[in-house]
Design a protein around this motif. Structure first.
Motif, PDB file in Angstrom:
ATOM      1  N   CYS A 221       0.838  -1.190   0.000  1.00 32.33           N
ATOM      2  CA  CYS A 221       0.000   0.000   0.000  1.00 32.33           C
ATOM      3  C   CYS A 221       0.878   1.247   0.000  1.00 32.33           C
ATOM      4  O   CYS A 221       2.112   1.164  -0.076  1.00 32.33           O
ATOM      5  CB  CYS A 221      -0.937  -0.007   1.206  1.00 32.33           C
ATOM      6  N   PHE A 222       0.237   2.418   0.089  1.00 27.75           N
ATOM      7  CA  PHE A 222       0.938   3.692   0.089  1.00 27.75           C
ATOM      8  C   PHE A 222       0.348   4.582   1.172  1.00 27.75           C
ATOM      9  O   PHE A 222      -0.874   4.579   1.387  1.00 27.75           O
ATOM     10  CB  PHE A 222       0.788   4.403  -1.261  1.00 27.75           C
ATOM     11  N   ASP A 223       1.205   5.350   1.815  1.00 26.37           N
ATOM     12  CA  ASP A 223       0.770   6.381   2.751  1.00 26.37           C
ATOM     13  C   ASP A 223       0.781   7.703   1.982  1.00 26.37           C
ATOM     14  O   ASP A 223       1.843   8.264   1.709  1.00 26.37           O
ATOM     15  CB  ASP A 223       1.718   6.428   3.948  1.00 26.37           C
ATOM     16  N   VAL A 252      -7.401  -0.457  -4.300  1.00 25.19           N
ATOM     17  CA  VAL A 252      -8.192   0.668  -3.799  1.00 25.19           C
ATOM     18  C   VAL A 252      -8.689   0.393  -2.384  1.00 25.19           C
ATOM     19  O   VAL A 252      -8.669   1.277  -1.524  1.00 25.19           O
ATOM     20  CB  VAL A 252      -9.368   0.955  -4.755  1.00 25.19           C
ATOM     21  N   THR A 253      -9.111  -0.841  -2.131  1.00 20.63           N
ATOM     22  CA  THR A 253      -9.546  -1.213  -0.780  1.00 20.63           C
ATOM     23  C   THR A 253      -8.414  -1.002   0.224  1.00 20.63           C
ATOM     24  O   THR A 253      -8.619  -0.432   1.306  1.00 20.63           O
ATOM     25  CB  THR A 253     -10.017  -2.678  -0.742  1.00 20.63           C
ATOM     26  N   ARG A 254      -7.196  -1.445  -0.127  1.00 23.72           N
ATOM     27  CA  ARG A 254      -6.053  -1.270   0.791  1.00 23.72           C
ATOM     28  C   ARG A 254      -5.732   0.204   0.991  1.00 23.72           C
ATOM     29  O   ARG A 254      -5.421   0.644   2.113  1.00 23.72           O
ATOM     30  CB  ARG A 254      -4.824  -2.001   0.235  1.00 23.72           C
ATOM     31  N   LEU A 255      -5.808   0.990  -0.082  1.00 21.81           N
ATOM     32  CA  LEU A 255      -5.480   2.415  -0.003  1.00 21.81           C
ATOM     33  C   LEU A 255      -6.465   3.151   0.898  1.00 21.81           C
ATOM     34  O   LEU A 255      -6.065   3.950   1.765  1.00 21.81           O
ATOM     35  CB  LEU A 255      -5.493   3.015  -1.414  1.00 21.81           C
ATOM     36  N   SER A 259      -5.885   4.800   4.817  1.00 23.22           N
ATOM     37  CA  SER A 259      -6.195   6.193   5.127  1.00 23.22           C
ATOM     38  C   SER A 259      -7.225   6.296   6.250  1.00 23.22           C
ATOM     39  O   SER A 259      -7.110   7.149   7.137  1.00 23.22           O
ATOM     40  CB  SER A 259      -6.716   6.899   3.873  1.00 23.22           C
ATOM     41  N   VAL A 260      -8.218   5.408   6.229  1.00 23.84           N
ATOM     42  CA  VAL A 260      -9.234   5.395   7.283  1.00 23.84           C
ATOM     43  C   VAL A 260      -8.596   5.088   8.638  1.00 23.84           C
ATOM     44  O   VAL A 260      -8.890   5.745   9.648  1.00 23.84           O
ATOM     45  CB  VAL A 260     -10.336   4.366   6.944  1.00 23.84           C
TER      46      VAL A 260
END
Length: 609
Positions: A221-223, A252-255, A259-260
């Motif tokens: 994923c990405f921060d 998209v789910t991981r991203l 963030s959540v």
């Protein structure tokens, strides 16, 4: 004619006529030139040597493909028969974009060779487009073809132009049999026929100094807070280049999950109808709410909903994440409209409580008394609040008022307004649910909607992203999501939804370059080095031979996420045939009819007490 009175049988009859009269698909061979590559002679058949097809406006898809006799054979045509009950006249629209041989041209002449009958007018529009996808010149003409084949021409300035946009719009006389038959688009560039030039092919991507790629972390994923250019962006548009790809959807789910969990995202907007998304938002807000799994279009969507539901569990309402749809159902029939989801939602929630005010509101919606429903909702908020949350009532109010505004708008105009209406939905939800400007909003949709520049290669209109950029300025950040491998979901030639492998990326495409440059998912920031035309995959609602089109990714997006394909994550979803879809629509209609009767019976019983 009132579109709501059209039966499913009528629609299926037209589709069967469409299939039975379609011109046979015959592959052809021979030397490549512009006429063949861009189908300028309107053969309209799948052919690997005709990679760039005319794009038909989907709002006019029910008109009949037809063969009309011409001097050199059969001409491709669109026909209207006044006995067809769904529409009142011939309407058809085709668009195209031609990549010009080079950008040093001065002038072009474009002629449309066609004939017809029963026509009110035909409009041909031209736009000269530069490397940045900006319009540098325009041209147009209006004509009224008759039964004699003729060529109607106009000039356009091509100084600094790299591409040429073409639009053809035909309108028939009301309730009159009509057709428009296309023979050829004749294009002359600086006094030479376009076929005298070699067909332009874009060179493979080369970036001086190499690509500045940011790799995914150990969690794949990405921060975004750690990426320059994204850290301070409030509204992130995630634009996928194709629908139904498991790699992209899982990414998209991981991203969003990351963030959540960092507590900097409280609102997720997706390409679902807003009314239907009320079920999804209720599911992630309320642990006691159950939802039919058949409502969820892809297994990865279920995964995202469960992630958000788990996060929201036990939290105060102000801390919970909301998820809504921003799409707009342009059809208005007895089996499909944006208000039917509202009826379904009330029916599901009021199954046990039997709140009479909610029943009465649902009856008004089902009977299309939408202005009455708006007033009733306003007067009985306290009673309906026993069933609907504040957010749900606000969405009901928004959807109902929107449909009152468009109640007399024909379906084809509603279709043309889809992106502008999606932007209205997004703005309504952002301004209501994301008041804390320190928190991010994710908008996950197709790339043709998310970008602020152009919907090419889809039906031409201003994209949703253009309205959001105007409303929120640099707070809005559109990003492109691409991959190389796996499947996509789209409609096939039999009008069913089919899961199919995507085409391999050509060597001059962005996907090919990124796939060869990394063994992991990466983020590529956009720099002026990308301020040019590059082939990118854009796959929309239909499975077609050509998936790659030249666009300026620098102008459209702030950055690109390349999602590395992993075959073990490739989820094949259930394919739906036209027959299956028709049976489901009929079942839903019967269920709604039964639910409506139950509501009316309850109201009558209460009135008689």
């Amino acid at each position: 004619m009132n579109i709501r009175n059209i039966t499913l049988k009528d629609k299926l009859l037209v589709i069967l006529i469409l299939i039975s009269t379609a011109i046979p698909c015959i592959a052809q061979s021979g030397k490549q030139n512009y006429t063949r590559a861009y189908d300028l002679d309107f053969k309209m058949v799948p052919d690997s040597l005709r990679p760039y097809r005319w794009i038909e406006n989907g709002a006019y898809a029910l008109y009949i493909p037809w063969g009309v006799k011409g001097p050199m054979g059969t001409l491709y045509a669109r026909r209207y028969i006044k006995e067809i009950p769904i529409v009142d006249r011939l309407r058809t629209e085709f668009s195209h974009r031609i990549l010009l041989p080079h950008d040093n041209l001065k002038e072009g002449v474009v002629g449309l060779e066609c004939k017809g009958s029963g026509l009110k007018r035909v409009v041909l529009t031209l736009q000269a487009i530069d490397e940045e996808e900006k319009v540098v010149a325009t041209g147009s003409f209006i004509c009224k073809p008759d039964s004699v084949l003729k060529t109607y021409s106009t000039h356009i300035n091509l100084t600094n132009a790299s591409s040429l946009n073409i639009g053809i719009n035909a309108l028939g006389e009301e309730r009159k049999d009509a057709y428009i038959a296309f023979s050829k688009l004749k294009v002359t560039l600086d006094n030479k026929p376009i076929d005298d030039y070699p067909v332009r092919t874009l060179a493979p991507l080369r970036v001086e100094g190499g690509l500045n790629l940011i790799r995914e972390d150990s969690n794949h994923c990405f921060d975004l807070a750690q990426i320059d250019g994204l850290r301070d962006k409030r509204i992130i548009g995630l634009g996928e280049s194709l629908h139904g790809n498991s790699d992209v959807k899982s990414f998209v789910t991981r991203l969003i999950e990351a963030s959540v969990k960092r507590h900097d995202c409280r609102l997720v907007l997706m390409e679902f109808p807003l009314g239907k998304s009320l079920f999804f938002n209720r599911y992630i807000q309320d642990d006691s709410f159950t939802m039919d799994s058949s409502m969820i279009p892809h297994p990865t969507v279920s995964a995202l909903l469960n992630v958000l539901r788990t996060y929201n569990r036990g939290r105060a309402d102000s801390e919970k994440v909301r998820l809504f749809g921003i799409d707009y159902t342009h059809q208005k029939t007895i089996s499909m409209s944006s208000t039917l989801h509202l009826f379904d939602f009330i029916a599901a929630l009021n199954k046990e409580q039997h709140i009479p005010e909610a029943d009465r509101l649902a009856v008004m919606i089902m009977k299309d008394k939408l202005a009455d429903a708006v007033n009733y909702l306003d007067k009985h908020r306290a009673e309906i609040a026993k069933l609907l949350s504040d957010d749900e009532m606000a969405c009901f109010d928004f959807i109902l008022k929107l449909n009152v505004q468009h109640q007399q708008t024909p379906s084809f105009e509603r279709y043309a307004q889809r992106d502008s209406t999606m932007a209205l939905c997004a703005k309504f939800l952002i301004d209501r649910c994301a008041t804390d400007k320190r928190e991010k909003v994710f908008i996950y949709s197709h790339a043709v909607h998310v970008n602020p520049v152009s919907t090419y290669p889809a039906v031409p209109c201003l994209p949703m992203g253009s309205y959001l950029r105007k409303a929120y300025g640099d707070d809005y950040c559109p990003l492109l999501l691409v991959t190389e491998g796996g499947d996509a979901i789209a409609t096939d030639i039999t009008f069913g939804m089919k899961d199919a492998a995507i085409n391999k990326a050509p060597a001059n495409s962005l996907e090919y370059c990124l796939n060869a440059s990394t063994d992991a998912s990466v983020y590529l920031p956009m720099t002026p080095a990308f301020n040019r035309l590059i082939p990118i995959r854009f796959k929309g609602a239909y499975h077609v031979l050509q998936e790659f089109f030249p666009i300026n990714v620098y102008q459209r997006f702030s950055g690109v996420f390349f999602v590395k394909h992993d075959e073990k994550n490739n989820v094949h979803i259930h394919q739906t045939s036209l027959e299956d879809g028709s049976k489901l629509a009929i079942t839903n209609m019967k269920q709604r009819k039964q639910l409506l009767k139950e509501m009316e019976d309850r109201l009558k019983t209460m009135e008689n007490k």
